[in-house]
Design a protein around this motif. Structure first.
Motif, short mmCIF file in Angstrom:
data_model
loop_
_atom_site.label_atom_id
_atom_site.label_comp_id
_atom_site.label_asym_id
_atom_site.label_seq_id
_atom_site.Cartn_x
_atom_site.Cartn_y
_atom_site.Cartn_z
N MET A 115 38.28 25.23 46.47
CA MET A 115 37.68 25.30 47.81
C MET A 115 38.69 25.04 48.89
N THR A 183 44.79 37.06 53.99
CA THR A 183 45.44 37.32 52.69
C THR A 183 45.79 38.81 52.67
N ARG A 189 44.53 40.30 41.09
CA ARG A 189 43.55 40.36 39.98
C ARG A 189 44.22 41.05 38.80
N PRO A 253 38.87 41.82 55.09
CA PRO A 253 39.66 40.58 55.00
C PRO A 253 39.13 39.62 53.94
N PHE A 254 37.84 39.73 53.57
CA PHE A 254 37.26 38.83 52.56
C PHE A 254 37.17 39.50 51.20
N ARG A 259 33.67 39.97 43.29
CA ARG A 259 34.54 38.81 43.48
C ARG A 259 34.93 38.61 44.94
N CYS A 261 35.11 36.96 48.63
CA CYS A 261 35.33 35.55 48.97
C CYS A 261 34.02 34.74 48.86
C1 HEM Z 1 38.96 33.31 57.25
C2 HEM Z 1 38.49 32.83 56.15
C3 HEM Z 1 38.69 33.40 54.75
C4 HEM Z 1 39.22 34.60 54.32
C5 HEM Z 1 39.77 35.72 55.16
C6 HEM Z 1 39.13 34.60 52.87
C7 HEM Z 1 39.57 35.64 52.07
C8 HEM Z 1 39.41 35.70 50.70
C9 HEM Z 1 39.79 36.82 49.86
C10 HEM Z 1 40.44 38.10 50.34
C11 HEM Z 1 39.46 36.50 48.59
C12 HEM Z 1 39.65 37.40 47.35
C13 HEM Z 1 38.52 38.38 47.22
C14 HEM Z 1 38.78 39.49 46.23
O1 HEM Z 1 39.57 39.33 45.31
O2 HEM Z 1 38.16 40.55 46.40
C15 HEM Z 1 38.87 35.17 48.60
C16 HEM Z 1 38.41 34.50 47.49
C17 HEM Z 1 37.88 33.23 47.53
N1 HEM Z 1 37.62 32.46 48.64
FE1 HEM Z 1 38.02 32.98 50.55
N2 HEM Z 1 38.57 33.42 52.46
C18 HEM Z 1 38.27 32.67 53.58
C19 HEM Z 1 37.66 31.43 53.61
C20 HEM Z 1 37.21 30.75 52.51
C21 HEM Z 1 36.54 29.46 52.54
C22 HEM Z 1 36.20 28.69 53.83
C23 HEM Z 1 36.29 29.11 51.24
C24 HEM Z 1 35.61 27.89 50.66
C25 HEM Z 1 35.23 26.86 51.31
C26 HEM Z 1 36.79 30.18 50.40
C27 HEM Z 1 36.70 30.20 49.04
C28 HEM Z 1 37.09 31.26 48.23
C29 HEM Z 1 36.98 31.25 46.78
C30 HEM Z 1 36.44 30.10 45.92
C31 HEM Z 1 37.47 32.50 46.34
C32 HEM Z 1 37.56 33.00 44.90
C33 HEM Z 1 36.31 33.81 44.61
C34 HEM Z 1 36.33 34.41 43.20
O3 HEM Z 1 37.38 34.68 42.66
O4 HEM Z 1 35.25 34.61 42.68
N3 HEM Z 1 37.34 31.15 51.20
N4 HEM Z 1 38.84 34.71 49.90
#
Ligand code: HEM
Length: 329
Positions: A115, A183, A189, A253-254, A259, A261
């Motif tokens: 997290m 990112t 992956r 971006p997410f 999978r 974010c």
């Molecule tokens: C501006 C904010 C954020 C951006 C741009 C972002 C972006 C991303 C991206 C690109 C991924 C990979 C998705 C993929 O492989 O398709 C990811 C995964 C993840 N993010 Fe974020 N994230 C943000 C904020 C957060 C926050 C606030 C949390 C938790 C409190 C978080 C927790 C996670 C987790 C746990 C994963 C792994 C999910 C998985 O593999 O199943 N992220 N995020």
């Protein structure tokens, strides 16, 4: 914000562990983005030629000590306060009788690390880029401020409930995500099976990266792709109705799909709320009276997209005085 949700730290305005934790996350992001010779020439991996593994092991120990102390402190004080926070819920799963839900200490620490690793640098770097873009583009700054002033006024701060009524602010945030995705190559992956995508053979076990950064600047998708133009996301604009939640593949971006974010909703609110608050509550001046047009917008190399030169600015309050005292909500 994450500290408050998870540990209940920082609710009085100061987070005692924030500096220590921030330095570890910054190092983690730097290390994760480093070119590791062993990833490309596997038989040399054991030599750890550029010392990435050794540094990662050292960092792992620091994280482990940090998270162990947080859990211990929390357990000591758990009966007095902190009843409704995430860490309390996680720790309660250590003792649950429910099969399949029980968590070990290591699993609790891994979830916390996940997290925090994923959820701190990403929103904070986006907010820094958004402010840099607003300062460099004064017309956008004026427009976003006019919108917030008309919805919120000058006698209170922006709240989460205001966000749906701020379409231009939302467009500013989308445009920032397009140009500066936190990112840029998403998260690596590994393919579980061999497959074929658009004529490309992907072997089993290949590491896959999605170039989110290049997609957001593709001239086939975006007019003036290098310009900061939030208007394109407003209704009637070139990309009106396009969102950043994985439904429109030109700005992801997410990530997208299964999978995507896990913290998207929280991350989006953090970026919108903090960008709105900073634009609303302060006038901004660059260090040494630098002309905004000459602001350095170079990017640093790493897993997350940091500014090569951190944004250095002087804030001047522009709202009612009472909003700046530590007791205000
Ligand atoms: C501006 C904010 C954020 C951006 C741009 C972002 C972006 C991303 C991206 C690109 C991924 C990979 C998705 C993929 O492989 O398709 C990811 C995964 C993840 N993010 Fe974020 N994230 C943000 C904020 C957060 C926050 C606030 C949390 C938790 C409190 C978080 C927790 C996670 C987790 C746990 C994963 C792994 C999910 C998985 O593999 O199943 N992220 N995020």
């Amino acid at each position: 914000m994450i500290g408050r949700r998870v540990f209940d730290y920082g609710s009085s305005g100061w987070d005692p562990k924030a500096d220590e934790f921030k330095s570890m996350v910054v190092e983690l992001m730097k290390l994760s983005g480093v070119f590791n010779i062993g990833d490309f020439i596997p038989f040399l991996d054991w030599l750890d030629l550029n010392g990435v593994k050794a540094k990662a092991k050292k960092l792992r120990k620091r994280f482990n000590a940090f998270l162990t102390s947080i859990i211990e402190e929390h357990q000591i004080s758990k009966n007095e306060k902190h009843q409704n926070i995430y860490l309390t819920t996680l720790l309660s799963l250590k003792d649950t009788p429910q099969e399949g839900c029980k968590l070990s200490d290591e699993e609790v620490k891994a979830i916390l690390l996940n997290m925090f690793g994923a959820g701190t640098d990403t929103p904070s770097s986006t907010i820094e880029w958004a402010m840099a873009e607003l300062i460099r583009n004064p017309r956008s700054m004026v427009r976003v401020r006019q919108e917030i002033d008309s919805v919120v006024g000058e006698d209170r701060l922006v709240t989460e409930l205001d966000l749906p009524h701020l379409p231009y602010l939302q467009a500013v945030v989308k445009e920032t995500f397009r140009l500066h995705p936190p990112t840029p190559l998403s998260i690596p992956r590994i393919s579980e099976e061999s497959c074929e995508i658009f004529g490309y053979h992907i072997p089993k076990g290949a590491t896959l990266l999605v170039n989110v950064w290049a997609i957001g600047r593709d001239p086939k998708e975006w007019s003036d792709p290098l310009e900061f133009k939030p208007e394109r996301f407003l209704l009637g604009g070139e990309k009106g109705g396009v969102d950043v939640k994985g439904n429109n593949f030109e700005v992801i971006p997410f990530g997208a799909g299964r999978r995507i974010c896990a913290g998207m909703s929280l991350g989006l609110v953090e970026v919108q709320l903090l960008t709105a608050t900073l634009a609303h509550a302060f006038d901004w001046e660059l260090e040494n009276g630098l002309d905004p047009k000459s602001l350095n917008m170079d990017e640093a190399y790493g897993l997350t997209l940091q500014r090569a030169v951190p944004l250095s600015v002087h804030p001047r309050p522009r709202l009612s005085h009472h909003l700046y005292s530590s007791s205000s909500p």
